[in-house]
Design a protein around this motif. Structure first.
Motif, mmCIF file in Angstrom:
data_model
loop_
_atom_site.group_PDB
_atom_site.id
_atom_site.type_symbol
_atom_site.label_atom_id
_atom_site.label_comp_id
_atom_site.label_asym_id
_atom_site.label_seq_id
_atom_site.Cartn_x
_atom_site.Cartn_y
_atom_site.Cartn_z
ATOM 1 N N PHE A 55 0.918 -1.185 -0.039
ATOM 2 C CA PHE A 55 0.050 -0.099 0.128
ATOM 3 C C PHE A 55 0.888 1.336 0.066
ATOM 4 C CE2 PHE A 55 -2.818 -3.103 1.443
ATOM 5 C CZ PHE A 55 -4.277 -2.532 0.979
ATOM 6 N N ALA A 72 -4.299 1.670 -2.883
ATOM 7 C CA ALA A 72 -3.819 0.801 -3.806
ATOM 8 C C ALA A 72 -4.902 0.725 -5.037
ATOM 9 C CB ALA A 72 -3.718 -0.828 -3.342
ATOM 10 N N ARG A 114 -5.770 -6.834 -1.377
ATOM 11 C CA ARG A 114 -4.676 -6.216 -2.097
ATOM 12 C C ARG A 114 -3.990 -7.234 -2.948
ATOM 13 N NH1 ARG A 114 -1.863 -4.708 -5.314
ATOM 14 N NH2 ARG A 114 -0.053 -3.191 -5.154
#
Ligand code: ZN
Length: 409
Positions: A55, A72, A114
């Motif tokens: 991130f 992100a 993510r």
């Protein structure tokens, strides 16, 4: 076409892969409790963790010392999902609201998403929201426009019951200070003005008002200064109150009546009163997004934890997540981490928040959040139905939808 199921499995695996580190993170925050707006160490631990997992992190998000935002981006344009954390403890008693688990669940969910975001459209924001216990970090963040680019927001709170769509009370914190005149309490009582009587009379006025309040209204307070010695008429006294109700409109009416109770107490005791309604203490009632709450519940069920039906007399407190639910579709479900009936803000709840079974359930809740976030990014119909419900509620006046404005007062 994107294989959503496969991506979900990958996200869950990514969380499992980091399990040991996430447990350590949660226990470290639990073991080093910091109160609202002083969560420097906790925010540092969380931001380091996010950075290590891909991130781009802004610290001190929107000028709040202990807030942060990790961003992100996916492979194409799309909606922005925010997954929130809290990490403040309570004074003296520590993590008795289990916010160390909120921090862990939010971080784990964000890391899960993510891990597959390169395959998805849209954006993910992992936002750290300080001072939930009265300091209103989310109130300040909403006011500063921190959610202006966010489509939906989610977080999960530990509890003794697993619930998908519980609401919360609108509330304000209010200080009342009374000023009188000191005098010898036995020799010259007629020369004194008793500030403590102002405080006591405020409690009496509030108690007289209670019968005429709606059942869910709550007014509760403590005396923080009641004088210094029995033989001195107190010249100064102070109490702190919370004033709450089921919805903002009625809560503001109760607040007005509470203020009249304190002012009346000043008149009857000959004292003067100073009333401070705390900035950022205007917590709005939580209005959970039904489609998102149902989706989270479905994922959690598939992970082996069914949500419980809401009780008719469901107990509730207040949360500044309410302010976010008033401006965009949001959920704030609860995951059981302690035996049913364990009161929040108790030492028993604090101790439970550091145990293995609590972490076990918290991981399932985090995975359900990750899967829900992936759905929002991939399932247009889900986002559309969340938006439609929100717009309908705005037309009906159930939510106000003012994204960057101050809380409705
Ligand atoms: Zn809490």
């Amino acid at each position: 076409m994107t294989d959503v199921k496969g991506l979900g499995e990958q996200a869950v695996r990514a969380i499992d892969d980091r399990r040991a580190a996430l447990v350590k993170l949660s226990l470290s925050i639990h073991g080093e409790p910091e109160i609202g707006y002083k969560e420097h160490r906790s925010a540092a631990k969380l931001t380091e963790f996010l950075e290590a997992n891909g991130f781009a992190v802004q610290r001190k998000y929107k000028e709040l010392e202990t807030s942060y935002r990790g961003d992100a981006a996916g492979k194409a344009k799309g909606p922005t999902v925010a997954i929130l954390t809290e990490y403040d403890a309570l004074p003296d008693i520590g993590h008795a609201c289990g916010h160390n688990l909120i921090a862990m669940m939010g971080t784990a969910a964000a890391i899960g998403v993510r891990a597959v975001l390169d395959e998805l459209p849209g954006r993910l924001a992992a936002i750290g929201t300080p001072a939930e216990e009265g300091g209103g970090g989310k109130v300040a963040l909403v006011r500063a426009g921190a959610f202006a680019d966010v489509d939906v927001a989610m977080m999960c709170h530990p509890s003794s019951r697993t619930l998908a769509g519980r609401t919360s009370l609108a509330s304000n914190r209010v200080d009342v200070e009374f000023f009188g005149k000191a005098a010898h309490a036995a020799a010259q009582p007629d020369k004194g003005i008793n500030a403590l009587d102002g405080v006591i009379q405020t409690f009496n006025n509030v108690n007289a008002m209670r019968q005429q309040l709606r059942p869910e209204a709550r007014i509760h307070g403590i005396i923080t200064n009641g004088g210094s010695a029995a033989n001195i008429i107190p010249e100064y006294a102070m109490a702190k109150f919370s004033v709450r109700a089921l919805d903002r409109r009625y809560q503001q009416e109760v607040l007005k009546r509470f203020i009249a109770c304190a002012e009346g107490a000043a008149v009857s005791t000959g004292t003067t009163v100073k009333i401070t309604v705390h900035e950022n203490s205007g917590y709005e009632n939580m209005v959970p997004s039904t489609p998102l709450a149902e989706r989270w519940a479905a994922h959690l069920g598939e992970l082996g934890i069914p949500v419980m039906p809401s009780a008719l007399d469901e107990r509730m407190g207040s949360t500044d997540m309410g302010n976010i639910s008033q401006v965009l579709p949001a959920i704030h479900p609860y995951i059981a981490i302690a035996p049913e009936g364990t009161p929040g803000h108790s030492t028993a709840f604090r101790d439970a928040a550091g145990t293995a079974p609590a972490l076990e359930n918290a991981f399932a809740a985090a995975k359900a959040m990750a899967l829900t976030a992936i759905d929002v990014l991939t399932d247009k119909a889900l986002l559309e139905s969340a938006r439609e419900e929100f717009d309908r509620r705005r037309r009906e006046g159930v939510v106000h939808g003012r994204r960057a404005a101050a809380a409705a007062h």
